[in-house]
Motif scaffolding. Structure first.
Motif, PDB file in Angstrom:
ATOM      1  N   TYR A  25       0.811  -1.211   0.000  1.00  0.00           N
ATOM      2  CA  TYR A  25       0.000   0.000   0.000  1.00  0.00           C
ATOM      3  C   TYR A  25       0.845   1.261   0.000  1.00  0.00           C
ATOM      4  CZ  TYR A  25      -3.600  -3.276   1.000  1.00  0.00           C
ATOM      5  OH  TYR A  25      -4.435  -4.342   0.920  1.00  0.00           O
ATOM      6  N   ALA A  67       0.918 -17.250  -6.918  1.00  0.00           N
ATOM      7  CA  ALA A  67       0.780 -16.133  -5.969  1.00  0.00           C
ATOM      8  C   ALA A  67       0.194 -14.932  -6.706  1.00  0.00           C
ATOM      9  CB  ALA A  67       2.136 -15.793  -5.354  1.00  0.00           C
ATOM     10  N   GLY A  71      -2.696 -13.547  -6.614  1.00  0.00           N
ATOM     11  CA  GLY A  71      -3.717 -12.743  -5.945  1.00  0.00           C
ATOM     12  C   GLY A  71      -5.045 -12.785  -6.676  1.00  0.00           C
ATOM     13  N   PHE A  72      -5.631 -11.562  -6.889  1.00  0.00           N
ATOM     14  CA  PHE A  72      -6.938 -11.515  -7.557  1.00  0.00           C
ATOM     15  C   PHE A  72      -6.847 -11.935  -9.031  1.00  0.00           C
ATOM     16  CE2 PHE A  72      -7.562  -8.326  -4.073  1.00  0.00           C
ATOM     17  CZ  PHE A  72      -8.463  -9.099  -3.356  1.00  0.00           C
ATOM     18  N   VAL A 108      -4.799 -17.059 -11.334  1.00  0.00           N
ATOM     19  CA  VAL A 108      -4.421 -17.723 -12.589  1.00  0.00           C
ATOM     20  C   VAL A 108      -4.756 -19.221 -12.565  1.00  0.00           C
ATOM     21  CG1 VAL A 108      -2.492 -18.271 -14.116  1.00  0.00           C
ATOM     22  CG2 VAL A 108      -2.655 -16.002 -13.089  1.00  0.00           C
ATOM     23  N   ALA A 154     -15.801  -1.864  -2.198  1.00  0.00           N
ATOM     24  CA  ALA A 154     -15.152  -0.770  -1.457  1.00  0.00           C
ATOM     25  C   ALA A 154     -14.952   0.418  -2.375  1.00  0.00           C
ATOM     26  CB  ALA A 154     -13.800  -1.236  -0.917  1.00  0.00           C
ATOM     27  N   ILE A 158     -13.612  -1.244  -5.941  1.00  0.00           N
ATOM     28  CA  ILE A 158     -13.287  -2.659  -6.153  1.00  0.00           C
ATOM     29  C   ILE A 158     -14.434  -3.464  -5.550  1.00  0.00           C
ATOM     30  CG2 ILE A 158     -11.788  -2.666  -4.102  1.00  0.00           C
ATOM     31  CD1 ILE A 158     -10.202  -4.923  -5.406  1.00  0.00           C
ATOM     32  N   TYR A 160     -14.624  -9.140  -4.345  1.00  0.00           N
ATOM     33  CA  TYR A 160     -13.248  -9.623  -4.162  1.00  0.00           C
ATOM     34  C   TYR A 160     -13.154 -10.922  -3.362  1.00  0.00           C
ATOM     35  CZ  TYR A 160     -14.570  -6.237  -0.603  1.00  0.00           C
ATOM     36  OH  TYR A 160     -15.284  -5.527   0.317  1.00  0.00           O
ATOM     37  N   GLY A 177      -1.927 -17.211  -0.706  1.00  0.00           N
ATOM     38  CA  GLY A 177      -2.629 -15.942  -0.494  1.00  0.00           C
ATOM     39  C   GLY A 177      -3.969 -15.861  -1.192  1.00  0.00           C
ATOM     40  N   ALA A 215      -4.716 -16.000  -4.206  1.00  0.00           N
ATOM     41  CA  ALA A 215      -4.959 -16.941  -5.303  1.00  0.00           C
ATOM     42  C   ALA A 215      -5.752 -18.131  -4.767  1.00  0.00           C
ATOM     43  CB  ALA A 215      -3.641 -17.406  -5.913  1.00  0.00           C
ATOM     44  N   PRO A 252     -11.658  -7.423   3.583  1.00  0.00           N
ATOM     45  CA  PRO A 252     -10.584  -6.529   4.024  1.00  0.00           C
ATOM     46  C   PRO A 252     -10.600  -6.185   5.513  1.00  0.00           C
ATOM     47  CG  PRO A 252     -12.113  -5.356   2.554  1.00  0.00           C
ATOM     48  CD  PRO A 252     -12.532  -6.794   2.564  1.00  0.00           C
ATOM     49  N   VAL A 312      -3.128  -9.870   4.165  1.00  0.00           N
ATOM     50  CA  VAL A 312      -1.675  -9.996   4.085  1.00  0.00           C
ATOM     51  C   VAL A 312      -1.190 -11.059   5.079  1.00  0.00           C
ATOM     52  CG1 VAL A 312       0.502  -8.774   4.514  1.00  0.00           C
ATOM     53  CG2 VAL A 312      -1.282  -7.698   3.139  1.00  0.00           C
ATOM     54  N   ALA A 361      -1.799 -14.325   3.476  1.00  0.00           N
ATOM     55  CA  ALA A 361      -0.884 -14.509   2.331  1.00  0.00           C
ATOM     56  C   ALA A 361       0.514 -14.900   2.827  1.00  0.00           C
ATOM     57  CB  ALA A 361      -0.829 -13.230   1.500  1.00  0.00           C
TER      58      ALA A 361
HETATM   59  C1  LIG Z   1     -10.563  -3.033  -0.534  1.00  0.00           C
HETATM   60  C2  LIG Z   1      -9.490  -3.890   0.060  1.00  0.00           C
HETATM   61  C3  LIG Z   1      -8.724  -3.414   1.123  1.00  0.00           C
HETATM   62  C4  LIG Z   1      -7.744  -4.221   1.710  1.00  0.00           C
HETATM   63  N1  LIG Z   1      -7.047  -3.744   2.774  1.00  0.00           N
HETATM   64  C5  LIG Z   1      -6.140  -4.549   3.376  1.00  0.00           C
HETATM   65  C6  LIG Z   1      -5.427  -4.111   4.541  1.00  0.00           C
HETATM   66  O1  LIG Z   1      -5.599  -3.000   5.015  1.00  0.00           O
HETATM   67  N2  LIG Z   1      -4.546  -4.980   5.104  1.00  0.00           N
HETATM   68  C7  LIG Z   1      -4.354  -6.250   4.617  1.00  0.00           C
HETATM   69  O2  LIG Z   1      -3.594  -7.040   5.188  1.00  0.00           O
HETATM   70  N3  LIG Z   1      -4.982  -6.672   3.515  1.00  0.00           N
HETATM   71  C8  LIG Z   1      -5.870  -5.860   2.887  1.00  0.00           C
HETATM   72  N4  LIG Z   1      -6.518  -6.312   1.778  1.00  0.00           N
HETATM   73  C9  LIG Z   1      -6.194  -7.639   1.267  1.00  0.00           C
HETATM   74  C10 LIG Z   1      -4.809  -7.695   0.617  1.00  0.00           C
HETATM   75  O3  LIG Z   1      -4.716  -6.738  -0.404  1.00  0.00           O
HETATM   76  C11 LIG Z   1      -4.602  -9.077   0.009  1.00  0.00           C
HETATM   77  O4  LIG Z   1      -5.159 -10.080   0.815  1.00  0.00           O
HETATM   78  C12 LIG Z   1      -3.118  -9.354  -0.167  1.00  0.00           C
HETATM   79  O5  LIG Z   1      -2.549  -8.364  -0.987  1.00  0.00           O
HETATM   80  C13 LIG Z   1      -2.930 -10.742  -0.780  1.00  0.00           C
HETATM   81  O6  LIG Z   1      -1.597 -10.905  -1.160  1.00  0.00           O
HETATM   82  P1  LIG Z   1      -1.240 -11.824  -2.405  1.00  0.00           P
HETATM   83  O7  LIG Z   1       0.252 -11.788  -2.486  1.00  0.00           O
HETATM   84  O8  LIG Z   1      -1.934 -13.116  -2.297  1.00  0.00           O
HETATM   85  O9  LIG Z   1      -1.900 -11.111  -3.673  1.00  0.00           O
HETATM   86  P2  LIG Z   1      -1.618  -9.669  -4.308  1.00  0.00           P
HETATM   87  O10 LIG Z   1      -1.087  -8.716  -3.289  1.00  0.00           O
HETATM   88  O11 LIG Z   1      -2.846  -9.310  -5.065  1.00  0.00           O
HETATM   89  O12 LIG Z   1      -0.417  -9.951  -5.314  1.00  0.00           O
HETATM   90  C14 LIG Z   1      -0.641 -10.677  -6.505  1.00  0.00           C
HETATM   91  C15 LIG Z   1       0.377 -10.213  -7.536  1.00  0.00           C
HETATM   92  O13 LIG Z   1       0.266 -11.061  -8.686  1.00  0.00           O
HETATM   93  C16 LIG Z   1       0.255 -10.253  -9.855  1.00  0.00           C
HETATM   94  N5  LIG Z   1      -0.512 -10.956 -10.890  1.00  0.00           N
HETATM   95  C17 LIG Z   1      -1.843 -11.067 -11.015  1.00  0.00           C
HETATM   96  N6  LIG Z   1      -2.164 -11.778 -12.099  1.00  0.00           N
HETATM   97  C18 LIG Z   1      -0.998 -12.128 -12.679  1.00  0.00           C
HETATM   98  C19 LIG Z   1      -0.661 -12.862 -13.853  1.00  0.00           C
HETATM   99  N7  LIG Z   1      -1.605 -13.371 -14.657  1.00  0.00           N
HETATM  100  N8  LIG Z   1       0.634 -13.039 -14.143  1.00  0.00           N
HETATM  101  C20 LIG Z   1       1.598 -12.495 -13.344  1.00  0.00           C
HETATM  102  N9  LIG Z   1       1.345 -11.781 -12.232  1.00  0.00           N
HETATM  103  C21 LIG Z   1       0.060 -11.602 -11.909  1.00  0.00           C
HETATM  104  C22 LIG Z   1      -0.404  -8.950  -9.420  1.00  0.00           C
HETATM  105  O14 LIG Z   1      -0.029  -7.895 -10.282  1.00  0.00           O
HETATM  106  C23 LIG Z   1       0.154  -8.777  -8.006  1.00  0.00           C
HETATM  107  O15 LIG Z   1       1.391  -8.134  -8.018  1.00  0.00           O
HETATM  108  C24 LIG Z   1      -7.504  -5.519   1.188  1.00  0.00           C
HETATM  109  C25 LIG Z   1      -8.248  -5.992   0.104  1.00  0.00           C
HETATM  110  C26 LIG Z   1      -9.238  -5.205  -0.447  1.00  0.00           C
HETATM  111  C27 LIG Z   1     -10.047  -5.750  -1.583  1.00  0.00           C
END
Ligand SMILES: Cc1cc2nc3c(=O)[nH]c(=O)nc-3n(C[C@H](O)[C@H](O)[C@H](O)COP(=O)(O)OP(=O)(O)OC[C@H]3O[C@@H](n4cnc5c(N)ncnc54)[C@H](O)[C@@H]3O)c2cc1C
Length: 310
Positions: free
Chosen positions: A1, A61, A63-64, A67, A85, A175, A178, A194, A196, A202, A208, A211
Protein backbone atom coordinates in the motif's frame (compact mmCIF):
# COMPACT_ATOMS: atom_id res chain seq x y z
CA UNK A 1 0.00 0.00 0.00
CA UNK A 2 2.87 2.35 0.66
CA UNK A 3 5.10 1.43 -2.23
CA UNK A 4 4.47 2.66 -5.76
CA UNK A 5 3.99 -0.13 -8.30
CA UNK A 6 7.14 0.67 -10.30
CA UNK A 7 9.24 0.87 -7.14
CA UNK A 8 7.79 -2.43 -6.00
CA UNK A 9 8.59 -4.10 -9.33
CA UNK A 10 12.13 -2.77 -9.03
CA UNK A 11 12.50 -4.23 -5.52
CA UNK A 12 11.09 -7.55 -6.74
CA UNK A 13 13.51 -7.74 -9.68
CA UNK A 14 16.51 -6.95 -7.49
CA UNK A 15 15.49 -9.48 -4.79
CA UNK A 16 14.87 -12.13 -7.42
CA UNK A 17 18.16 -11.42 -9.20
CA UNK A 18 20.00 -11.73 -5.89
CA UNK A 19 18.51 -15.22 -5.55
CA UNK A 20 19.43 -16.11 -9.14
CA UNK A 21 15.75 -16.15 -10.17
CA UNK A 22 14.32 -15.17 -13.52
CA UNK A 23 11.51 -12.56 -13.42
CA UNK A 24 9.48 -11.88 -16.55
CA UNK A 25 6.93 -9.10 -16.95
CA UNK A 26 4.26 -9.03 -19.62
CA UNK A 27 4.34 -12.78 -20.23
CA UNK A 28 1.00 -14.59 -19.95
CA UNK A 29 0.38 -18.04 -18.53
CA UNK A 30 -1.95 -19.77 -21.00
CA UNK A 31 -2.23 -23.28 -19.56
CA UNK A 32 -0.92 -25.43 -16.76
CA UNK A 33 -0.21 -29.15 -17.02
CA UNK A 34 -0.34 -30.50 -13.50
CA UNK A 35 2.04 -33.30 -12.63
CA UNK A 36 3.40 -34.31 -9.25
CA UNK A 37 6.96 -34.70 -10.60
CA UNK A 38 7.31 -32.22 -13.48
CA UNK A 39 4.46 -29.70 -13.81
CA UNK A 40 4.61 -27.59 -16.99
CA UNK A 41 3.32 -24.11 -17.80
CA UNK A 42 2.49 -22.84 -21.31
CA UNK A 43 3.40 -19.15 -21.62
CA UNK A 44 3.32 -16.47 -24.31
CA UNK A 45 5.73 -13.54 -24.26
CA UNK A 46 4.92 -9.90 -25.10
CA UNK A 47 5.30 -10.59 -28.83
CA UNK A 48 2.92 -13.56 -28.62
CA UNK A 49 5.64 -16.24 -28.94
CA UNK A 50 4.70 -19.41 -27.07
CA UNK A 51 7.13 -21.32 -24.90
CA UNK A 52 6.95 -23.84 -22.09
CA UNK A 53 8.47 -23.92 -18.61
CA UNK A 54 8.98 -27.18 -16.74
CA UNK A 55 9.41 -26.90 -12.99
CA UNK A 56 9.74 -29.12 -9.96
CA UNK A 57 6.75 -27.35 -8.42
CA UNK A 58 4.45 -24.39 -9.21
CA UNK A 59 3.24 -21.80 -6.69
CA UNK A 60 0.46 -19.48 -7.79
CA UNK A 61 0.78 -16.13 -5.97
CA UNK A 62 -1.24 -14.12 -8.50
CA UNK A 63 -3.72 -12.74 -5.95
CA UNK A 64 -6.94 -11.51 -7.56
CA UNK A 65 -5.47 -12.62 -10.92
CA UNK A 66 -6.36 -16.16 -9.72
CA UNK A 67 -4.42 -17.72 -12.59
CA UNK A 68 -4.50 -21.40 -11.57
CA UNK A 69 -8.02 -21.38 -10.05
CA UNK A 70 -9.33 -20.11 -13.41
CA UNK A 71 -7.22 -22.36 -15.63
CA UNK A 72 -7.89 -25.48 -13.54
CA UNK A 73 -11.55 -24.70 -12.66
CA UNK A 74 -10.87 -24.71 -8.95
CA UNK A 75 -13.22 -21.84 -8.04
CA UNK A 76 -15.66 -22.60 -5.22
CA UNK A 77 -18.48 -20.58 -3.58
CA UNK A 78 -17.21 -18.09 -1.00
CA UNK A 79 -20.19 -18.14 1.40
CA UNK A 80 -19.63 -14.36 1.74
CA UNK A 81 -22.10 -11.80 0.31
CA UNK A 82 -20.79 -9.68 -2.56
CA UNK A 83 -19.24 -6.58 -1.04
CA UNK A 84 -17.39 -3.64 -2.53
CA UNK A 85 -15.15 -0.77 -1.46
CA UNK A 86 -14.74 2.88 -2.48
CA UNK A 87 -11.34 4.29 -1.54
CA UNK A 88 -8.76 6.99 -2.10
CA UNK A 89 -5.91 8.85 -0.36
CA UNK A 90 -6.09 12.13 1.58
CA UNK A 91 -3.83 14.35 3.66
CA UNK A 92 -5.44 13.58 6.99
CA UNK A 93 -5.97 15.88 9.94
CA UNK A 94 -4.19 13.72 12.50
CA UNK A 95 -2.58 16.12 14.99
CA UNK A 96 1.24 15.81 14.77
CA UNK A 97 2.65 13.92 17.76
CA UNK A 98 -0.75 13.55 19.39
CA UNK A 99 -1.84 10.55 17.37
CA UNK A 100 -0.12 7.20 16.85
CA UNK A 101 0.30 6.96 13.08
CA UNK A 102 0.90 3.22 13.41
CA UNK A 103 -2.75 2.71 14.28
CA UNK A 104 -5.50 2.03 11.77
CA UNK A 105 -8.85 3.68 12.48
CA UNK A 106 -12.00 1.66 11.75
CA UNK A 107 -15.51 3.05 12.23
CA UNK A 108 -19.02 1.93 11.38
CA UNK A 109 -21.71 3.91 9.59
CA UNK A 110 -23.99 5.54 12.18
CA UNK A 111 -27.12 3.93 10.72
CA UNK A 112 -25.86 0.75 9.04
CA UNK A 113 -23.66 -1.52 11.11
CA UNK A 114 -22.66 -3.59 8.09
CA UNK A 115 -21.09 -0.51 6.44
CA UNK A 116 -17.66 0.46 7.74
CA UNK A 117 -14.74 2.80 7.08
CA UNK A 118 -10.98 2.46 7.27
CA UNK A 119 -8.30 5.08 7.62
CA UNK A 120 -4.75 3.77 7.36
CA UNK A 121 -2.05 6.41 8.03
CA UNK A 122 0.73 6.23 5.42
CA UNK A 123 3.99 8.15 5.18
CA UNK A 124 4.12 11.95 4.77
CA UNK A 125 0.79 12.82 6.39
CA UNK A 126 -1.15 10.79 3.83
CA UNK A 127 -3.84 8.28 4.73
CA UNK A 128 -5.65 5.61 2.78
CA UNK A 129 -9.36 6.02 3.37
CA UNK A 130 -12.17 3.76 2.24
CA UNK A 131 -15.68 2.53 2.82
CA UNK A 132 -16.89 -1.10 2.54
CA UNK A 133 -20.52 -2.16 2.08
CA UNK A 134 -22.67 -4.63 0.21
CA UNK A 135 -22.14 -3.98 -3.50
CA UNK A 136 -25.65 -2.61 -4.11
CA UNK A 137 -25.09 0.11 -1.46
CA UNK A 138 -22.07 1.53 -3.33
CA UNK A 139 -23.47 0.97 -6.81
CA UNK A 140 -23.36 4.48 -8.33
CA UNK A 141 -22.07 5.64 -11.75
CA UNK A 142 -18.31 6.20 -11.89
CA UNK A 143 -18.66 10.01 -11.96
CA UNK A 144 -20.64 9.95 -8.69
CA UNK A 145 -18.20 7.83 -6.69
CA UNK A 146 -16.23 10.77 -5.32
CA UNK A 147 -19.36 12.55 -4.07
CA UNK A 148 -20.62 9.32 -2.55
CA UNK A 149 -17.41 8.59 -0.64
CA UNK A 150 -17.29 12.22 0.54
CA UNK A 151 -20.90 12.07 1.79
CA UNK A 152 -20.27 8.75 3.58
CA UNK A 153 -17.13 10.07 5.30
CA UNK A 154 -18.94 13.19 6.46
CA UNK A 155 -21.72 11.12 7.97
CA UNK A 156 -19.39 9.37 10.41
CA UNK A 157 -18.38 11.81 13.19
CA UNK A 158 -14.75 10.63 13.72
CA UNK A 159 -14.00 10.45 10.02
CA UNK A 160 -15.71 13.77 9.45
CA UNK A 161 -13.45 15.34 12.08
CA UNK A 162 -10.25 13.77 10.72
CA UNK A 163 -10.93 13.96 7.01
CA UNK A 164 -14.08 16.05 6.45
CA UNK A 165 -13.38 18.18 3.38
CA UNK A 166 -9.76 17.06 2.81
CA UNK A 167 -9.34 16.71 -0.98
CA UNK A 168 -8.86 13.23 -2.43
CA UNK A 169 -5.29 12.87 -3.72
CA UNK A 170 -6.19 10.33 -6.38
CA UNK A 171 -9.41 9.43 -8.21
CA UNK A 172 -11.80 7.52 -5.95
CA UNK A 173 -11.45 3.85 -6.90
CA UNK A 174 -13.96 1.03 -6.70
CA UNK A 175 -13.29 -2.66 -6.15
CA UNK A 176 -16.01 -5.25 -5.75
CA UNK A 177 -16.70 -8.96 -5.58
CA UNK A 178 -13.25 -9.62 -4.16
CA UNK A 179 -14.14 -12.56 -1.88
CA UNK A 180 -12.99 -15.80 -3.43
CA UNK A 181 -12.48 -19.43 -2.57
CA UNK A 182 -11.20 -22.65 -4.13
CA UNK A 183 -12.06 -26.32 -3.74
CA UNK A 184 -8.52 -27.16 -2.69
CA UNK A 185 -5.34 -25.20 -2.09
CA UNK A 186 -3.02 -27.72 -3.74
CA UNK A 187 -2.89 -30.43 -6.40
CA UNK A 188 -0.30 -32.51 -8.23
CA UNK A 189 2.78 -30.30 -8.45
CA UNK A 190 1.17 -27.00 -7.43
CA UNK A 191 -0.13 -24.98 -4.49
CA UNK A 192 -2.08 -21.74 -4.25
CA UNK A 193 -0.82 -18.93 -2.01
CA UNK A 194 -2.63 -15.94 -0.49
CA UNK A 195 -5.49 -14.48 -2.47
CA UNK A 196 -4.96 -16.94 -5.30
CA UNK A 197 -6.51 -19.39 -2.82
CA UNK A 198 -9.07 -17.85 -0.51
CA UNK A 199 -9.83 -14.20 0.26
CA UNK A 200 -12.37 -13.35 2.93
CA UNK A 201 -12.71 -9.64 3.46
CA UNK A 202 -10.58 -6.53 4.02
CA UNK A 203 -11.76 -5.96 7.61
CA UNK A 204 -9.12 -6.85 10.26
CA UNK A 205 -6.40 -6.86 7.58
CA UNK A 206 -6.42 -10.64 7.45
CA UNK A 207 -5.39 -10.65 3.76
CA UNK A 208 -1.67 -10.00 4.09
CA UNK A 209 -1.46 -12.14 7.25
CA UNK A 210 -3.02 -15.10 5.44
CA UNK A 211 -0.88 -14.51 2.33
CA UNK A 212 2.35 -14.51 4.36
CA UNK A 213 1.27 -17.48 6.45
CA UNK A 214 0.39 -19.46 3.32
CA UNK A 215 3.76 -18.71 1.73
CA UNK A 216 5.58 -19.72 4.91
CA UNK A 217 3.68 -23.02 5.29
CA UNK A 218 3.92 -23.86 1.59
CA UNK A 219 7.67 -23.27 1.44
CA UNK A 220 8.23 -25.43 4.55
CA UNK A 221 6.16 -28.22 3.00
CA UNK A 222 7.88 -27.97 -0.38
CA UNK A 223 11.33 -27.95 1.22
CA UNK A 224 10.52 -31.25 2.94
CA UNK A 225 9.27 -32.69 -0.35
CA UNK A 226 12.39 -31.58 -2.25
CA UNK A 227 14.48 -33.15 0.52
CA UNK A 228 12.89 -36.48 -0.40
CA UNK A 229 10.33 -36.71 2.39
CA UNK A 230 6.87 -38.10 1.65
CA UNK A 231 4.61 -35.09 2.33
CA UNK A 232 0.85 -34.86 2.61
CA UNK A 233 -0.10 -31.41 1.23
CA UNK A 234 -3.59 -31.67 2.70
CA UNK A 235 -2.43 -32.38 6.23
CA UNK A 236 0.65 -30.16 6.17
CA UNK A 237 -0.59 -27.19 4.13
CA UNK A 238 -4.33 -27.04 3.39
CA UNK A 239 -5.74 -28.05 6.79
CA UNK A 240 -3.41 -25.91 8.96
CA UNK A 241 -3.79 -22.86 6.69
CA UNK A 242 -7.58 -23.13 6.67
CA UNK A 243 -7.59 -23.34 10.47
CA UNK A 244 -6.53 -19.69 10.71
CA UNK A 245 -8.71 -18.66 7.76
CA UNK A 246 -11.71 -20.21 9.55
CA UNK A 247 -10.82 -18.32 12.72
CA UNK A 248 -10.82 -15.05 10.78
CA UNK A 249 -14.05 -16.11 9.04
CA UNK A 250 -15.87 -16.52 12.38
CA UNK A 251 -14.81 -12.97 13.32
CA UNK A 252 -15.58 -11.45 9.90
CA UNK A 253 -19.04 -13.00 9.70
CA UNK A 254 -19.92 -11.71 13.16
CA UNK A 255 -18.60 -8.25 12.32
CA UNK A 256 -21.18 -7.95 9.55
CA UNK A 257 -24.07 -9.38 11.62
CA UNK A 258 -23.16 -6.83 14.32
CA UNK A 259 -22.46 -9.51 16.97
CA UNK A 260 -18.73 -8.78 17.07
CA UNK A 261 -19.50 -5.08 17.37
CA UNK A 262 -21.67 -5.85 20.42
CA UNK A 263 -18.61 -7.59 21.87
CA UNK A 264 -16.08 -4.91 20.91
CA UNK A 265 -18.21 -2.04 22.25
CA UNK A 266 -19.33 -3.90 25.41
CA UNK A 267 -18.57 -1.53 28.31
CA UNK A 268 -17.67 -4.09 31.03
CA UNK A 269 -14.95 -6.00 29.18
CA UNK A 270 -12.85 -8.62 30.95
CA UNK A 271 -9.18 -7.73 30.28
CA UNK A 272 -8.08 -11.34 29.66
CA UNK A 273 -10.85 -11.89 27.09
CA UNK A 274 -10.10 -8.56 25.48
CA UNK A 275 -6.46 -9.68 25.10
CA UNK A 276 -7.51 -12.97 23.47
CA UNK A 277 -9.78 -11.18 20.97
CA UNK A 278 -7.12 -8.54 20.23
CA UNK A 279 -4.58 -11.29 19.67
CA UNK A 280 -6.70 -12.88 16.91
CA UNK A 281 -7.35 -9.51 15.27
CA UNK A 282 -3.61 -8.78 15.42
CA UNK A 283 -3.02 -11.88 13.30
CA UNK A 284 -2.39 -14.69 15.81
CA UNK A 285 -5.22 -16.66 14.25
CA UNK A 286 -3.29 -19.95 14.37
CA UNK A 287 -2.41 -19.87 18.08
CA UNK A 288 -4.54 -22.72 19.40
CA UNK A 289 -3.63 -21.96 23.01
CA UNK A 290 -6.09 -19.09 22.56
CA UNK A 291 -9.65 -20.42 23.14
CA UNK A 292 -10.97 -17.99 20.50
CA UNK A 293 -8.73 -19.77 17.97
CA UNK A 294 -9.31 -23.32 19.23
CA UNK A 295 -13.10 -22.96 19.05
CA UNK A 296 -13.97 -19.54 17.61
CA UNK A 297 -17.63 -20.07 16.71
CA UNK A 298 -18.72 -21.51 20.05
CA UNK A 299 -16.63 -19.05 22.06
CA UNK A 300 -17.82 -15.98 20.16
CA UNK A 301 -21.46 -17.07 20.35
CA UNK A 302 -21.18 -17.60 24.11
CA UNK A 303 -19.42 -14.27 24.60
CA UNK A 304 -22.02 -12.49 22.53
CA UNK A 305 -24.75 -13.91 24.72
CA UNK A 306 -23.01 -12.55 27.81
CA UNK A 307 -22.49 -9.13 26.20
CA UNK A 308 -26.15 -8.77 25.23
CA UNK A 309 -27.74 -10.04 28.46
CA UNK A 310 -29.77 -7.39 30.19
C1 LIG B 1 -10.56 -3.03 -0.53
C2 LIG B 1 -9.49 -3.89 0.06
C3 LIG B 1 -8.72 -3.41 1.12
C4 LIG B 1 -7.74 -4.22 1.71
N1 LIG B 1 -7.05 -3.74 2.77
C5 LIG B 1 -6.14 -4.55 3.38
C6 LIG B 1 -5.43 -4.11 4.54
O1 LIG B 1 -5.60 -3.00 5.02
N2 LIG B 1 -4.55 -4.98 5.10
C7 LIG B 1 -4.35 -6.25 4.62
O2 LIG B 1 -3.59 -7.04 5.19
N3 LIG B 1 -4.98 -6.67 3.52
C8 LIG B 1 -5.87 -5.86 2.89
N4 LIG B 1 -6.52 -6.31 1.78
C9 LIG B 1 -6.19 -7.64 1.27
C10 LIG B 1 -4.81 -7.69 0.62
O3 LIG B 1 -4.72 -6.74 -0.40
C11 LIG B 1 -4.60 -9.08 0.01
O4 LIG B 1 -5.16 -10.08 0.81
C12 LIG B 1 -3.12 -9.35 -0.17
O5 LIG B 1 -2.55 -8.36 -0.99
C13 LIG B 1 -2.93 -10.74 -0.78
O6 LIG B 1 -1.60 -10.90 -1.16
P1 LIG B 1 -1.24 -11.82 -2.41
O7 LIG B 1 0.25 -11.79 -2.49
O8 LIG B 1 -1.93 -13.12 -2.30
O9 LIG B 1 -1.90 -11.11 -3.67
P2 LIG B 1 -1.62 -9.67 -4.31
O10 LIG B 1 -1.09 -8.72 -3.29
O11 LIG B 1 -2.85 -9.31 -5.06
O12 LIG B 1 -0.42 -9.95 -5.31
C14 LIG B 1 -0.64 -10.68 -6.51
C15 LIG B 1 0.38 -10.21 -7.54
O13 LIG B 1 0.27 -11.06 -8.69
C16 LIG B 1 0.25 -10.25 -9.85
N5 LIG B 1 -0.51 -10.96 -10.89
C17 LIG B 1 -1.84 -11.07 -11.02
N6 LIG B 1 -2.16 -11.78 -12.10
C18 LIG B 1 -1.00 -12.13 -12.68
C19 LIG B 1 -0.66 -12.86 -13.85
N7 LIG B 1 -1.61 -13.37 -14.66
N8 LIG B 1 0.63 -13.04 -14.14
C20 LIG B 1 1.60 -12.49 -13.34
N9 LIG B 1 1.35 -11.78 -12.23
C21 LIG B 1 0.06 -11.60 -11.91
C22 LIG B 1 -0.40 -8.95 -9.42
O14 LIG B 1 -0.03 -7.89 -10.28
C23 LIG B 1 0.15 -8.78 -8.01
O15 LIG B 1 1.39 -8.13 -8.02
C24 LIG B 1 -7.50 -5.52 1.19
C25 LIG B 1 -8.25 -5.99 0.10
C26 LIG B 1 -9.24 -5.21 -0.45
C27 LIG B 1 -10.05 -5.75 -1.58
Amino acid sequence: YQVERAAFDDILIRCAAAQGADVRFGHTVQAVHTDSVAPRVDVTDEAGHAYQIEARFVFDASGFGRVLPRLLNLEAPTRMPTRAALFSHVYDGLPAGAHDRNKICVATHPERRDVWFWMIPLAGGRSSVGCVAESSFLDVPENEREAMLRALIQKEPTFNRLIGDAPFLMPVRHIGGYSANVERLHGPGYALLGNAGEFLDPVFSSGVTIALRSAHLAVQTLNRQLDGEQVDWSAQYDVPLRKGIDTFRAFVERWYTGELQDIIFYPDQTPSIRRMISSVLAGYAWDESNPYVADPVRRLNALHEVCTQR
